[in-house]
Motif scaffolding. Structure first.
Motif, mmCIF file in Angstrom:
data_model
loop_
_atom_site.group_PDB
_atom_site.id
_atom_site.type_symbol
_atom_site.label_atom_id
_atom_site.label_comp_id
_atom_site.label_asym_id
_atom_site.label_seq_id
_atom_site.Cartn_x
_atom_site.Cartn_y
_atom_site.Cartn_z
ATOM 1 N N THR A 180 0.471 -8.678 -5.454
ATOM 2 C CA THR A 180 -0.537 -7.695 -5.068
ATOM 3 C C THR A 180 -1.686 -7.665 -6.063
ATOM 4 O O THR A 180 -2.864 -7.579 -5.675
ATOM 5 C CB THR A 180 0.085 -6.293 -4.947
ATOM 6 O OG1 THR A 180 1.172 -6.339 -4.038
ATOM 7 C CG2 THR A 180 -0.936 -5.287 -4.450
ATOM 8 N N PRO A 228 -8.473 -4.268 -2.067
ATOM 9 C CA PRO A 228 -7.293 -3.803 -1.321
ATOM 10 C C PRO A 228 -7.414 -4.105 0.178
ATOM 11 O O PRO A 228 -8.060 -3.386 0.924
ATOM 12 C CB PRO A 228 -7.293 -2.290 -1.583
ATOM 13 C CG PRO A 228 -8.729 -1.957 -1.840
ATOM 14 C CD PRO A 228 -9.345 -3.150 -2.488
ATOM 15 N N ALA A 263 -6.224 -3.998 3.763
ATOM 16 C CA ALA A 263 -5.349 -3.065 4.469
ATOM 17 C C ALA A 263 -4.497 -3.766 5.522
ATOM 18 O O ALA A 263 -4.951 -4.694 6.190
ATOM 19 C CB ALA A 263 -6.185 -1.970 5.124
ATOM 20 N N ASN A 297 -1.205 -1.258 -4.357
ATOM 21 C CA ASN A 297 -2.616 -1.538 -4.049
ATOM 22 C C ASN A 297 -3.521 -0.501 -4.696
ATOM 23 O O ASN A 297 -4.510 -0.830 -5.352
ATOM 24 C CB ASN A 297 -2.831 -1.505 -2.530
ATOM 25 C CG ASN A 297 -2.826 -2.891 -1.916
ATOM 26 O OD1 ASN A 297 -2.891 -3.884 -2.606
ATOM 27 N ND2 ASN A 297 -2.739 -2.930 -0.608
ATOM 28 N N SER A 298 -3.177 0.765 -4.512
ATOM 29 C CA SER A 298 -4.001 1.849 -5.036
ATOM 30 C C SER A 298 -4.006 1.856 -6.560
ATOM 31 O O SER A 298 -5.031 2.148 -7.183
ATOM 32 C CB SER A 298 -3.495 3.199 -4.516
ATOM 33 O OG SER A 298 -3.562 3.250 -3.116
ATOM 34 N N GLY A 329 0.803 -1.210 0.000
ATOM 35 C CA GLY A 329 0.000 0.000 0.000
ATOM 36 C C GLY A 329 0.833 1.257 0.000
ATOM 37 O O GLY A 329 0.498 2.241 -0.651
ATOM 38 N N ASN A 356 0.807 6.982 -3.951
ATOM 39 C CA ASN A 356 -0.377 6.480 -3.255
ATOM 40 C C ASN A 356 -1.348 7.620 -2.960
ATOM 41 O O ASN A 356 -2.564 7.493 -3.158
ATOM 42 C CB ASN A 356 0.045 5.792 -1.954
ATOM 43 C CG ASN A 356 -1.088 5.030 -1.302
ATOM 44 O OD1 ASN A 356 -1.818 4.304 -1.966
ATOM 45 N ND2 ASN A 356 -1.237 5.182 -0.008
#
Length: 327
Positions: A240, A249, A251, A89-90, A84, A150
């Protein structure tokens, strides 16, 4: 003994994931569903159509994020790093949100087509901003580049939701990871992709460990830092991307698993990767089960539960850091 313990813990998590939910499933009914499946029996349908796909989604996403987090912390030498923080992830989630909103499709093929380009582009941008194109990428520079990307991607996601109100429903799922849509995700394909990423991580683990000695010394040992870091980012992209494709995603999972793995096996990266994969799957399954029962009959998404579990771990790791220390 410790390794056997975490394997037994994974088996226990698997059993809970199959048995616990809105409808309790006994071991006898589960075995009957596997050996004498009756599509008219609601319990059998629950096992075959909901619990088993959800279990496999948790195993795939948890193991993949455990590996991704371990590689990310090793390559940046930062125990607070995870996929992240580098925007991977984003990147995957933003590409999927943008594509599904514009094209109006969220089927298995579309998820697979959109997730990996998003993760790959984010990884390449971070690598370039971190100095990879000049062969002078450093852990601090890489981490800062990832944090900036991010923040940018999260801003773009917010802007997209504000501009296109019809994207809000898609955003609700992708803002917090969940295993509830496992039956609509390409599980087999993502399992193969995650496996390729895991095997690649094991293959380059010695070279990643050599980088911890410093760029000059690692070059003296025959390691090419730029190539190793690019390979590590490719591993993070594969793992990922596959995790986001099946669960969204999730966390904090990539953050909290590696320190626990190091407590169990020490600083031996290949064993860390194996243990992280097991722990990642175990923690995600426990989080999913906990989310089913904590506010029953409603469910709390697995991504929210991992964030709640990961917060204390984050504080624990942060308190153990010393100024100037590296993992």
């Amino acid at each position: 003994m410790r390794f056997a313990g975490i394997v037994m813990l994974l088996i226990f998590a698997v059993a809970l994931a199959l048995a616990v939910g809105a409808r309790s499933i006994s071991p006898r009914i589960f075995l009957e569903a596997l050996t004498h499946y009756d599509q008219t029996d609601p319990a059998h349908v629950t096992v075959a159509a909901i619990r088993i796909p959800r279990l496999f989604a948790g195993l795939i996403a948890g193991a993949a994020l455990g590996v991704a987090g371990t590689v990310m912390q090793a390559i940046t030498r930062n125990p607070l790093a995870d996929p992240g923080i580098l925007g991977v992830n984003s990147g995957a989630a933003f590409a999927l949100l943008l594509g599904t909103t514009l094209l109006g499709r969220s089927d298995q093929a579309m998820v697979a087509l959109l997730t990996f380009p998003g993760a790959a582009i984010a990884s390449i941008i971070v690598f370039a901003l971190g100095g990879g194109l000049r062969g002078d990428v450093g852990p601090v520079r890489l981490t800062l580049a990832g944090a900036a990307l991010n923040a940018l991607l999260l801003s773009l996601v917010t802007a997209l939701v504000l501009v296109r109100q019809d994207s809000l429903e898609v955003f609700r799922f992708w803002v917090a990871g969940s295993l509830t849509q496992a039956t609509t995700r390409p599980l087999m394909e993502m399992a193969m992709v995650a496996s390729v990423g895991g095997l690649a991580a094991l293959a380059i683990a010695p070279q990643i460990e050599a980088l911890s000695l410093g760029s000059a010394l690692s070059r003296g040992l025959g390691t090419r830092p730029g190539r190793v870091q690019a390979g590590a980012l490719a591993v993070v992209t594969l793992t990922t991307g596959s995790a986001v494709a099946v669960a969204g995603p999730i966390a904090f999972l990539g953050l909290m698993v590696p320190p626990l793995a190091r407590l169990i096996v020490g600083h031996w990266l290949r064993m860390e990767l194996i243990v992280s994969a097991i722990l990642g799957a175990t923690i995600l399954l426990f989080a999913d089960v906990l989310g089913r029962v904590v506010m029953a009959p409603s469910e709390v998404r697995a991504g929210i539960m991992t964030a709640l579990l990961g917060g204390p771990v984050f504080l624990w790791v942060a308190r153990r850091l010393r100024p100037g220390a590296q993992s």
